[in-house]
Scaffold this motif. Sequence first.
Motif, PDB file in Angstrom:
ATOM      1  N   SER A 156     -29.793  -8.104 -43.966  1.00  0.00           N
ATOM      2  CA  SER A 156     -28.555  -7.960 -45.345  1.00  0.00           C
ATOM      3  C   SER A 156     -28.094  -6.812 -45.611  1.00  0.00           C
ATOM      4  O   SER A 156     -27.458  -6.446 -45.847  1.00  0.00           O
ATOM      5  CB  SER A 156     -28.821  -9.328 -46.218  1.00  0.00           C
ATOM      6  N   SER A 193     -26.584  -4.430 -42.959  1.00  0.00           N
ATOM      7  CA  SER A 193     -26.425  -4.836 -42.746  1.00  0.00           C
ATOM      8  C   SER A 193     -24.630  -4.281 -44.589  1.00  0.00           C
ATOM      9  O   SER A 193     -23.770  -3.793 -43.883  1.00  0.00           O
ATOM     10  CB  SER A 193     -25.423  -6.492 -43.125  1.00  0.00           C
ATOM     11  N   SER A 194     -25.258  -4.753 -45.096  1.00  0.00           N
ATOM     12  CA  SER A 194     -24.417  -3.567 -46.412  1.00  0.00           C
ATOM     13  C   SER A 194     -24.549  -2.145 -45.771  1.00  0.00           C
ATOM     14  O   SER A 194     -24.022  -1.490 -46.376  1.00  0.00           O
ATOM     15  CB  SER A 194     -25.020  -4.072 -48.003  1.00  0.00           C
ATOM     16  N   SER A 195     -25.971  -1.864 -45.949  1.00  0.00           N
ATOM     17  CA  SER A 195     -25.563   0.011 -45.580  1.00  0.00           C
ATOM     18  C   SER A 195     -25.183   0.266 -44.272  1.00  0.00           C
ATOM     19  O   SER A 195     -24.215   1.760 -44.521  1.00  0.00           O
ATOM     20  CB  SER A 195     -27.028  -0.006 -45.133  1.00  0.00           C
ATOM     21  N   VAL A 196     -24.426  -0.405 -43.203  1.00  0.00           N
ATOM     22  CA  VAL A 196     -23.557   0.152 -42.018  1.00  0.00           C
ATOM     23  C   VAL A 196     -22.472  -0.107 -42.577  1.00  0.00           C
ATOM     24  O   VAL A 196     -21.270   0.622 -42.576  1.00  0.00           O
ATOM     25  CB  VAL A 196     -23.887  -0.945 -41.255  1.00  0.00           C
ATOM     26  N   SER A 197     -21.108  -1.086 -43.724  1.00  0.00           N
ATOM     27  CA  SER A 197     -20.703  -1.320 -43.814  1.00  0.00           C
ATOM     28  C   SER A 197     -20.509  -0.252 -44.915  1.00  0.00           C
ATOM     29  O   SER A 197     -18.848   0.609 -45.340  1.00  0.00           O
ATOM     30  CB  SER A 197     -20.756  -2.232 -45.289  1.00  0.00           C
ATOM     31  N   SER A 198     -21.132  -0.023 -45.822  1.00  0.00           N
ATOM     32  CA  SER A 198     -21.264   0.924 -46.932  1.00  0.00           C
ATOM     33  C   SER A 198     -20.653   2.704 -45.876  1.00  0.00           C
ATOM     34  O   SER A 198     -19.782   3.870 -46.368  1.00  0.00           O
ATOM     35  CB  SER A 198     -21.971   1.188 -47.465  1.00  0.00           C
ATOM     36  N   VAL A 241     -19.379   3.016 -42.873  1.00  0.00           N
ATOM     37  CA  VAL A 241     -18.227   3.360 -42.515  1.00  0.00           C
ATOM     38  C   VAL A 241     -17.264   2.833 -43.421  1.00  0.00           C
ATOM     39  O   VAL A 241     -16.434   3.567 -43.002  1.00  0.00           O
ATOM     40  CB  VAL A 241     -17.751   1.038 -42.247  1.00  0.00           C
ATOM     41  N   ASN A 242     -17.035   2.542 -44.833  1.00  0.00           N
ATOM     42  CA  ASN A 242     -16.362   2.616 -45.820  1.00  0.00           C
ATOM     43  C   ASN A 242     -16.443   3.851 -45.989  1.00  0.00           C
ATOM     44  O   ASN A 242     -14.932   4.760 -46.190  1.00  0.00           O
ATOM     45  CB  ASN A 242     -16.756   1.421 -46.736  1.00  0.00           C
ATOM     46  N   SER A 243     -17.684   4.609 -46.276  1.00  0.00           N
ATOM     47  CA  SER A 243     -17.014   6.706 -46.592  1.00  0.00           C
ATOM     48  C   SER A 243     -16.525   7.152 -45.565  1.00  0.00           C
ATOM     49  O   SER A 243     -15.581   7.824 -45.968  1.00  0.00           O
ATOM     50  CB  SER A 243     -18.834   6.839 -47.138  1.00  0.00           C
ATOM     51  N   VAL A 264     -10.513   0.130 -50.183  1.00  0.00           N
ATOM     52  CA  VAL A 264     -11.596   0.304 -49.574  1.00  0.00           C
ATOM     53  C   VAL A 264     -12.571   0.331 -50.841  1.00  0.00           C
ATOM     54  O   VAL A 264     -14.253   0.390 -50.815  1.00  0.00           O
ATOM     55  CB  VAL A 264     -11.091   1.313 -48.093  1.00  0.00           C
ATOM     56  N   THR A 298     -16.001  -4.379 -54.751  1.00  0.00           N
ATOM     57  CA  THR A 298     -15.823  -5.739 -54.405  1.00  0.00           C
ATOM     58  C   THR A 298     -16.561  -6.839 -55.953  1.00  0.00           C
ATOM     59  O   THR A 298     -17.924  -6.508 -56.602  1.00  0.00           O
ATOM     60  CB  THR A 298     -16.467  -6.250 -53.382  1.00  0.00           C
TER      61      THR A 298
END
Length: 221
Positions: free
Chosen positions: A18, A21-26, A28-30, A212, A216
């Motif tokens: 988890s 996944s949160s780190s990868v999402s962050s 990508v957003n950056s 973006v 959330t």
Amino acid sequence: MWRQAFGGALQPWRMIASRRSSSVSSAVNSMLIRSLKEHYFEVSKMTPPPKVNPPSPFMIGKGALDNNLPVLKRAYGDEEINLYVMRLANIIPGGGDDDGDDGINQLFLHVDISKPGQKDSLHFLCGLYPDALGIHSVSMRPKLETSGFFVVPTTYNGPVFRDLDEGMRDALHGYIEERGINESLFPFLQAWLYVKDHRNLMRWFKSVGTLVDEPTQASGA
């Protein structure tokens, strides 16, 4: 017992997955936000075209850059004339892409001519070029208020323009030319569309970046 043993052992792995996944999402957003900012500032430095004034007696419509409102307006006797403009690419995605400058130099001009006390107006759809103006269609439509020109007629829309005899076509061309609607409008409308497209593109980069980057909200909070 086996379920309890393995169930307890799997919990740390779930937590790691988890977090990863949160780190990868962050990340990508950056990356996306950084790209949006770079493009925003690049577009903001683009040199606008020289200022062009509309031919007299047309006046620039207020609020047209941000809404579907008339770009140009004028009075002709007791008539109110409103002009709206679009590019071919705004109507047909990719329209004009294979034609070099033709896509840029071909504008769609919507001409709305109305009179007091009349519920309908006379609507011309024209193709506008640097050296010519051609009529595509002529129809009667409900008077335009603030909804822009995207009004679908609910009654008979009139004959196909090219099916009219030459004398009628020439008369309709003369009718709008008498009201100052001709190729002399092209330089102003082309420059105006550049400014509108530029503003819309900058607004798009900013809006996507804001969405973006917006934290959330936890559901049920």
